[in-house]
Design a protein around this motif. Structure first.
Motif, PDB file in Angstrom:
ATOM      1  N   ASN A 138       5.796  -3.073  -1.245  1.00 28.23           N
ATOM      2  CA  ASN A 138       5.330  -4.145  -0.584  1.00 28.23           C
ATOM      3  C   ASN A 138       4.135  -4.180  -1.184  1.00 28.23           C
ATOM      4  O   ASN A 138       3.319  -5.117  -1.236  1.00 28.23           O
ATOM      5  CB  ASN A 138       6.130  -5.689  -0.551  1.00 28.23           C
ATOM      6  N   GLY A 189       0.822 -11.136  -6.111  1.00 26.57           N
ATOM      7  CA  GLY A 189       1.277 -12.024  -5.493  1.00 26.57           C
ATOM      8  C   GLY A 189       2.239 -12.289  -3.974  1.00 26.57           C
ATOM      9  O   GLY A 189       1.672 -12.057  -2.974  1.00 26.57           O
ATOM     10  N   ASP A 215       8.827 -14.567   0.723  1.00 27.94           N
ATOM     11  CA  ASP A 215       9.472 -13.484   1.273  1.00 27.94           C
ATOM     12  C   ASP A 215      10.103 -13.779   1.963  1.00 27.94           C
ATOM     13  O   ASP A 215      10.763 -12.144   1.707  1.00 27.94           O
ATOM     14  CB  ASP A 215       7.789 -13.343   2.674  1.00 27.94           C
ATOM     15  N   LEU A 253      -3.402   5.901   3.205  1.00 27.14           N
ATOM     16  CA  LEU A 253      -3.195   6.514   1.313  1.00 27.14           C
ATOM     17  C   LEU A 253      -4.027   6.909   0.651  1.00 27.14           C
ATOM     18  O   LEU A 253      -3.568   7.333  -0.555  1.00 27.14           O
ATOM     19  CB  LEU A 253      -2.020   5.160   1.433  1.00 27.14           C
ATOM     20  N   ARG A 254      -5.055   6.365   0.464  1.00 29.44           N
ATOM     21  CA  ARG A 254      -5.812   6.334  -0.819  1.00 29.44           C
ATOM     22  C   ARG A 254      -6.332   8.346  -0.284  1.00 29.44           C
ATOM     23  O   ARG A 254      -6.884   8.747  -0.722  1.00 29.44           O
ATOM     24  CB  ARG A 254      -6.962   6.170  -0.225  1.00 29.44           C
ATOM     25  N   LYS A 283       1.190  -4.054  -4.852  1.00 26.79           N
ATOM     26  CA  LYS A 283       1.209  -4.380  -6.687  1.00 26.79           C
ATOM     27  C   LYS A 283       1.754  -3.652  -7.081  1.00 26.79           C
ATOM     28  O   LYS A 283       1.635  -2.404  -6.629  1.00 26.79           O
ATOM     29  CB  LYS A 283      -0.483  -4.648  -6.314  1.00 26.79           C
ATOM     30  N   THR A 317       0.490   0.704  -7.536  1.00 27.15           N
ATOM     31  CA  THR A 317      -0.575   0.522  -6.612  1.00 27.15           C
ATOM     32  C   THR A 317      -0.043   1.719  -5.945  1.00 27.15           C
ATOM     33  O   THR A 317      -0.723   3.409  -6.003  1.00 27.15           O
ATOM     34  CB  THR A 317      -0.494   0.103  -5.226  1.00 27.15           C
ATOM     35  N   LEU A 344      -1.768   6.218   8.581  1.00 23.31           N
ATOM     36  CA  LEU A 344      -2.369   7.003   7.948  1.00 23.31           C
ATOM     37  C   LEU A 344      -3.697   6.122   6.321  1.00 23.31           C
ATOM     38  O   LEU A 344      -2.601   5.100   5.770  1.00 23.31           O
ATOM     39  CB  LEU A 344      -0.505   7.271   6.879  1.00 23.31           C
ATOM     40  N   GLY A 395       3.920 -15.444  -1.615  1.00 22.19           N
ATOM     41  CA  GLY A 395       4.918 -16.228  -0.784  1.00 22.19           C
ATOM     42  C   GLY A 395       5.284 -17.917  -1.966  1.00 22.19           C
ATOM     43  O   GLY A 395       6.533 -18.399  -2.525  1.00 22.19           O
ATOM     44  N   SER A 402       6.430 -18.647   5.347  1.00 17.17           N
ATOM     45  CA  SER A 402       6.820 -17.967   3.925  1.00 17.17           C
ATOM     46  C   SER A 402       8.488 -17.910   3.485  1.00 17.17           C
ATOM     47  O   SER A 402       8.303 -16.848   3.318  1.00 17.17           O
ATOM     48  CB  SER A 402       5.889 -17.081   4.136  1.00 17.17           C
ATOM     49  N   GLN A 454       2.813  -4.851   3.777  1.00 14.10           N
ATOM     50  CA  GLN A 454       2.196  -4.751   4.909  1.00 14.10           C
ATOM     51  C   GLN A 454       2.282  -7.129   4.439  1.00 14.10           C
ATOM     52  O   GLN A 454       3.870  -7.075   3.555  1.00 14.10           O
ATOM     53  CB  GLN A 454       0.446  -5.017   4.448  1.00 14.10           C
TER      54      GLN A 454
HETATM   55  C1  OXK Z   1      -0.249  -9.036  -1.021  1.00 11.65           C
HETATM   56  C2  OXK Z   1      -1.210  -8.322  -2.663  1.00 11.65           C
HETATM   57  C3  OXK Z   1      -1.427  -9.542  -3.273  1.00 11.65           C
HETATM   58  C4  OXK Z   1      -2.059  -7.729  -1.753  1.00 11.65           C
HETATM   59  O1  OXK Z   1      -2.203  -7.392  -2.814  1.00 11.65           O
HETATM   60  P1  OXK Z   1      -4.089  -6.311  -3.004  1.00 11.65           P
HETATM   61  O2  OXK Z   1      -4.719  -6.478  -1.669  1.00 11.65           O
HETATM   62  O3  OXK Z   1      -4.315  -7.193  -4.325  1.00 11.65           O
HETATM   63  O4  OXK Z   1      -3.679  -4.854  -3.136  1.00 11.65           O
HETATM   64  P2  OXK Z   1      -2.176  -3.566  -3.346  1.00 11.65           P
HETATM   65  O5  OXK Z   1      -0.856  -4.694  -3.254  1.00 11.65           O
HETATM   66  O6  OXK Z   1      -2.262  -2.892  -3.827  1.00 11.65           O
HETATM   67  O7  OXK Z   1      -2.915  -3.048  -1.467  1.00 11.65           O
HETATM   68  C5  OXK Z   1      -3.102  -3.357  -0.821  1.00 11.65           C
HETATM   69  C6  OXK Z   1      -4.291  -3.022  -0.035  1.00 11.65           C
HETATM   70  O8  OXK Z   1      -3.552  -2.528   1.345  1.00 11.65           O
HETATM   71  C7  OXK Z   1      -4.250  -0.756   1.390  1.00 11.65           C
HETATM   72  N1  OXK Z   1      -3.948  -0.777   2.083  1.00 11.65           N
HETATM   73  C8  OXK Z   1      -2.767  -1.321   3.382  1.00 11.65           C
HETATM   74  N2  OXK Z   1      -2.227   0.281   3.149  1.00 11.65           N
HETATM   75  C9  OXK Z   1      -2.817   1.223   3.425  1.00 11.65           C
HETATM   76  C10 OXK Z   1      -2.995   2.335   4.286  1.00 11.65           C
HETATM   77  N3  OXK Z   1      -2.310   2.902   4.891  1.00 11.65           N
HETATM   78  N4  OXK Z   1      -3.847   2.761   3.754  1.00 11.65           N
HETATM   79  C11 OXK Z   1      -5.019   2.605   2.675  1.00 11.65           C
HETATM   80  N5  OXK Z   1      -4.490   1.673   1.960  1.00 11.65           N
HETATM   81  C12 OXK Z   1      -3.813   0.922   2.463  1.00 11.65           C
HETATM   82  C13 OXK Z   1      -4.568  -1.087   0.057  1.00 11.65           C
HETATM   83  O9  OXK Z   1      -5.422   0.131  -0.912  1.00 11.65           O
HETATM   84  C14 OXK Z   1      -4.861  -1.993  -0.698  1.00 11.65           C
HETATM   85  O10 OXK Z   1      -6.603  -2.409  -0.430  1.00 11.65           O
HETATM   86  P3  OXK Z   1      -7.302  -2.818  -1.422  1.00 11.65           P
HETATM   87  O11 OXK Z   1      -7.211  -2.351  -2.534  1.00 11.65           O
HETATM   88  O12 OXK Z   1      -8.677  -2.708  -0.687  1.00 11.65           O
HETATM   89  O13 OXK Z   1      -7.220  -4.359  -1.464  1.00 11.65           O
HETATM   90  C15 OXK Z   1      -0.073  -7.257  -2.869  1.00 11.65           C
HETATM   91  O14 OXK Z   1       0.557  -6.359  -2.356  1.00 11.65           O
HETATM   92  C16 OXK Z   1       1.179  -8.368  -3.388  1.00 11.65           C
HETATM   93  O15 OXK Z   1       0.978  -8.295  -4.891  1.00 11.65           O
HETATM   94  N6  OXK Z   1       2.451  -8.008  -2.754  1.00 11.65           N
HETATM   95  C17 OXK Z   1       4.276  -7.634  -3.354  1.00 11.65           C
HETATM   96  C18 OXK Z   1       4.087  -9.089  -3.096  1.00 11.65           C
HETATM   97  C19 OXK Z   1       3.724  -9.876  -1.371  1.00 11.65           C
HETATM   98  O16 OXK Z   1       4.909  -8.727  -0.391  1.00 11.65           O
HETATM   99  N7  OXK Z   1       2.445 -10.389  -1.159  1.00 11.65           N
HETATM  100  C20 OXK Z   1       2.811 -11.160  -0.132  1.00 11.65           C
HETATM  101  C21 OXK Z   1       3.166 -11.660   0.855  1.00 11.65           C
HETATM  102  S1  OXK Z   1       2.255 -12.477   2.390  1.00 11.65           S
HETATM  103  C22 OXK Z   1       2.870 -13.840   1.557  1.00 11.65           C
HETATM  104  O17 OXK Z   1       3.032 -13.657   0.686  1.00 11.65           O
HETATM  105  C23 OXK Z   1       2.804 -15.271   2.151  1.00 11.65           C
HETATM  106  O18 OXK Z   1       2.656 -15.106   3.435  1.00 11.65           O
HETATM  107  O19 OXK Z   1       2.977 -16.316   1.729  1.00 11.65           O
END
Ligand code: OXK
Length: 391
Positions: free
Chosen positions: A94, A136, A167, A72-73, A96, A99, A70, A138, A164, A14
């Motif tokens: 992308n 993480g 990113d 994913l859970r 964590k 995940t 979809l 950006g 950003s 995302q």
């Molecule tokens: C962006 C994050 C910090 C978000 O962290 P978290 O929300 O804690 O966790 P996760 O990555 O494990 O998961 C993201 C959440 O989306 C949910 N999620 C996403 N897609 C799905 C689908 N299809 N189905 C079900 N759930 C989903 C997932 O279950 C998590 O929900 P919950 O379990 O309910 O939380 C991380 O994804 C991350 O570090 N990503 C890598 C670096 C990155 O791309 N950062 C982004 C940039 S934008 C940016 O940096 C900027 O703007 O500047």
């Protein structure tokens, strides 16, 4: 014919870092299927300014992609991803680190299923190391990579660059990884591999001489506002109408032309100022001479005189300047696109420009789950007729 025609890309994740990589591949013809959670979808759909409920940023970042919902859970959602991964060439994610593994969709599982699969994994800090589990963004990658400390005026708070960048830099490194892995797969036995891109490393990779200067001289590079320390003259100079111009007079012959144009023949012929190392010693004096001249003229006058003298000079572009600039327009960088709602929107053209297989905007960013229905049965879903025709 598009260069990446036939390439099947599955996009999980995302916001920016993963999806910008998907966008780039989609612009060159890859069939990118984006997986989103039902209900809200990718949060980017609601970022910044919305038109009829949808972010106009989304319209750019998701163009040419398909959207399937979809969860994913859920076991069903995970099974659907496995079915798609079986035929995919590339999977982008992308989340964590960990995940995807928690959902049974990690590299080991997917590679066993489809050994040809190439997996691009973008994260804040990488898939290994003591920080791997941290979320993480950006801004943090830009800071850890060394960019934030250098941005802004000396003695003031280090500022964020306006977008950003961490990113998008990570996304572009990811695309390089994907294309490299595709070549390797073709040339050496058909096996895929995974690509581990960290936001902070993507920033660190463009930090020029930051580390070797520290190692060789103990020098900690500092913020320098609009100047480029060690390179002279290049700066922002104020004009009589309050606007700034950027003048890059940091080439030996360019410097001489610049000094002639501003009526400083004394500096033009000064033997100490022939090369950069000598000019750096007297950069304040040179900058003062340039600004004394620009302050007597409007921005347009400065641009005209220095342009005519062959000195690199430019205004500081606002988006309003960009939208009407003849160079942008001549090179199709401002494109009128139609959104899924049938509205017109000016969007950036495709970069880079390929002579034989240029990229294209084939169809608008999808509505949430617009293509979920395509997932009937097993395998990679064919594109609907109107989409194939658009391509
Ligand atoms: C962006 C994050 C910090 C978000 O962290 P978290 O929300 O804690 O966790 P996760 O990555 O494990 O998961 C993201 C959440 O989306 C949910 N999620 C996403 N897609 C799905 C689908 N299809 N189905 C079900 N759930 C989903 C997932 O279950 C998590 O929900 P919950 O379990 O309910 O939380 C991380 O994804 C991350 O570090 N990503 C890598 C670096 C990155 O791309 N950062 C982004 C940039 S934008 C940016 O940096 C900027 O703007 O500047």
């Amino acid at each position: 014919m598009n260069a990446l025609e036939g390439l099947k890309v599955l996009e999980l994740g995302q916001l920016i870092a993963g999806p910008f990589a998907g966008k780039t591949l989609a612009e060159f013809g890859a069939d990118v299927i984006k997986v989103e959670p039902a209900g809200v979808g990718d949060p980017l759909r609601k970022w910044r300014l919305l038109r009829e409920g949808t972010s106009v940023w989304w319209e750019v970042q998701s163009r040419n992609k398909r959207s399937v919902c979809l969860d994913l859970r859920s076991t069903e959602g995970q099974q659907a991803v496995r079915a798609l991964a079986l035929e995919a060439d590339v999977l982008i994610e992308n989340f964590k680190p960990g995940t995807l593994e928690g959902w049974g969709l990690g590299w080991e599982q997917l590679h066993a299923l489809n050994p040809r699969l190439i997996m691009l994994r973008i994260s804040g800090y990488g898939q290994t190391g003591p920080y791997r589990d941290k979320p993480g963004f950006g801004v943090l990658g830009e800071s850890m990579g060394g960019l934030r400390y250098l941005s802004g005026e000396p003695g003031r708070v280090p500022v964020r660059v306006g977008v950003s960048l961490g990113d998008t830099l990570a996304a572009l490194h990811g695309v390089i990884g994907v294309l490299t892995a595709l070549h390797h797969r073709t040339a050496h036995g058909g096996q895929g591999q995974f690509i581990d891109v960290a936001l902070y490393e993507s920033v660190f990779n463009v930090m020029e001489s930051l580390l070797p200067e520290y190692d060789a001289f103990g020098a900690v590079r500092e913020r320098a506002g609009s100047a480029l320390p060690g390179i002279a003259p290049t700066n922002a100079y104020k004009c009589s109408d309050g606007h700034y111009v950027l003048v890059a007079g940091n080439g030996d012959s360019i410097f001489r032309r610049l000094m002639r144009a501003i009526g400083r023949a004394d500096l033009e012929s000064d033997p100490q100022l022939v090369h950069n190392d000598g000019r750096v010693q007297r950069v304040e004096e040179i900058d003062a001479a340039i600004e004394a001249w620009t302050l007597q003229r409007s921005r347009d006058e400065v641009l005209a005189v220095l342009d005519a003298a062959g000195v690199p000079v430019g205004r500081i572009y606002t988006v309003a300047d960009i939208a009407t600039d003849p160079q942008y327009l001549a090179r199709q960088m401002i494109v009128e696109a139609t959104t899924a709602d049938g509205d017109m929107l000016k969007v950036p053209g495709v970069v880079p420009k390929l002579s034989a297989t240029p990229g294209r905007i084939a169809h608008p960013a999808p509505r949430l789950g617009e293509h979920t229905g395509d997932l009937q049965g097993a395998g990679w879903p064919a594109r609907r007729t109107e989409e194939s025709e658009a391509v």
